[in-house]
Scaffold this motif. Structure first.
Motif, PDB file in Angstrom:
ATOM      1  N   GLU A 102       9.053   3.485   3.950  1.00 56.30           N
ATOM      2  CA  GLU A 102       7.756   3.147   3.363  1.00 56.30           C
ATOM      3  C   GLU A 102       6.696   2.937   4.444  1.00 56.30           C
ATOM      4  OE1 GLU A 102       8.474  -0.287   0.927  1.00 56.30           O
ATOM      5  OE2 GLU A 102       9.615   0.837  -0.550  1.00 56.30           O
ATOM      6  N   MET A 103       7.076   2.209   5.515  1.00 58.40           N
ATOM      7  CA  MET A 103       6.103   1.957   6.588  1.00 58.40           C
ATOM      8  C   MET A 103       5.694   3.260   7.267  1.00 58.40           C
ATOM      9  SD  MET A 103       7.253  -1.696   8.275  1.00 58.40           S
ATOM     10  CE  MET A 103       9.011  -1.324   8.440  1.00 58.40           C
ATOM     11  N   ALA A 104       6.657   4.158   7.470  1.00 57.89           N
ATOM     12  CA  ALA A 104       6.342   5.450   8.087  1.00 57.89           C
ATOM     13  C   ALA A 104       5.375   6.250   7.213  1.00 57.89           C
ATOM     14  CB  ALA A 104       7.626   6.241   8.334  1.00 57.89           C
ATOM     15  N   ALA A 105       5.419   5.985   5.900  1.00 54.81           N
ATOM     16  CA  ALA A 105       4.500   6.653   4.969  1.00 54.81           C
ATOM     17  C   ALA A 105       3.169   5.910   4.864  1.00 54.81           C
ATOM     18  CB  ALA A 105       5.158   6.761   3.594  1.00 54.81           C
ATOM     19  N   GLY A 106       3.007   4.831   5.646  1.00 53.86           N
ATOM     20  CA  GLY A 106       1.736   4.118   5.674  1.00 53.86           C
ATOM     21  C   GLY A 106       1.682   2.848   4.845  1.00 53.86           C
ATOM     22  N   LEU A 107       2.768   2.473   4.196  1.00 50.67           N
ATOM     23  CA  LEU A 107       2.786   1.282   3.341  1.00 50.67           C
ATOM     24  C   LEU A 107       3.193   0.047   4.146  1.00 50.67           C
ATOM     25  CD1 LEU A 107       4.376   2.852   0.141  1.00 50.67           C
ATOM     26  CD2 LEU A 107       1.985   2.248   0.513  1.00 50.67           C
ATOM     27  N   ILE A 108       2.254  -0.445   4.932  1.00 48.97           N
ATOM     28  CA  ILE A 108       2.453  -1.642   5.748  1.00 48.97           C
ATOM     29  C   ILE A 108       1.625  -2.753   5.120  1.00 48.97           C
ATOM     30  CG2 ILE A 108       1.955  -2.668   8.005  1.00 48.97           C
ATOM     31  CD1 ILE A 108       2.569   0.135   9.196  1.00 48.97           C
ATOM     32  N   ASP A 109       2.229  -3.933   4.942  1.00 53.77           N
ATOM     33  CA  ASP A 109       1.517  -5.025   4.274  1.00 53.77           C
ATOM     34  C   ASP A 109       0.443  -5.645   5.154  1.00 53.77           C
ATOM     35  OD1 ASP A 109       2.869  -4.931   1.751  1.00 53.77           O
ATOM     36  OD2 ASP A 109       4.637  -5.669   2.798  1.00 53.77           O
ATOM     37  N   ALA A 110       0.720  -5.795   6.450  1.00 53.46           N
ATOM     38  CA  ALA A 110      -0.283  -6.362   7.357  1.00 53.46           C
ATOM     39  C   ALA A 110       0.025  -5.948   8.787  1.00 53.46           C
ATOM     40  CB  ALA A 110      -0.299  -7.883   7.251  1.00 53.46           C
ATOM     41  N   ASP A 111      -1.002  -5.514   9.491  1.00 49.49           N
ATOM     42  CA  ASP A 111      -0.878  -5.250  10.924  1.00 49.49           C
ATOM     43  C   ASP A 111      -1.345  -6.515  11.630  1.00 49.49           C
ATOM     44  OD1 ASP A 111      -1.093  -4.464  13.581  1.00 49.49           O
ATOM     45  OD2 ASP A 111      -1.745  -2.440  13.050  1.00 49.49           O
TER      46      ASP A 111
END
Length: 148
Positions: free
Chosen positions: A55-64
């Motif tokens: 999911e993160m690799a697809a851009g779904l990061i909750d907070a940077d």
């Protein structure tokens, strides 16, 4: 089309493919010894962590959170993401992902500024390591490689 985070997760769930379909074979995913110890107290599995990386690799990061540290909410069986855990991941958002810290939402709201600073230092150290140094850390038990 703009999607909410939940719509994005639904889309990923419907269109998910094997980890190797989104993440290159050169991608390496690890968890630290500290994270592994914490993880044993939860219902979290390596498979769930691998899906989180997908999911993160697809851009779904909750907070940077800055300094190569991101926060990702991860659902637990029967509780979903809202009742799940928060993971802090050291990453270059490309081919290296290190699960370094986790907590349950009901235990705490977030990490302190001092903890974040420490995690950013750890992130810089982990991301600067060579492939051989990572292999040595796996061999001595400091890191465990997952999602292979």
């Amino acid at each position: 089309m703009v999607m909410s985070a939940e719509q994005g997760l639904e889309w990923v769930g419907r269109h998910s493919m094997p980890l190797s379909g989104i993440i290159s074979p050169m991608t390496r995913v690890f968890k630290t010894r500290h994270f592994q110890r914490w993880m044993r107290k939860t219902e979290l599995t390596d498979a769930v962590l691998c899906k989180a990386v997908q999911e993160m690799a697809a851009g779904l990061i909750d907070a940077d959170l800055g300094g190569s540290v991101v926060k990702k909410r991860v659902g637990l069986a029967g509780r979903g993401k809202r009742g799940g855990v928060r993971t802090l991941v050291a990453t270059n958002k490309g081919n290296r992902w290190f699960f370094v810290f986790g907590f349950e939402k009901n235990e705490r709201a977030n990490v302190s500024d001092e903890e974040l600073e420490g995690l950013q230092t750890i992130a810089a150290d982990l991301l600067a390591r060579t492939g051989q140094q990572l292999d040595e850390a796996v061999a001595d038990g400091a890191l465990q490689e997952i999602c292979q």
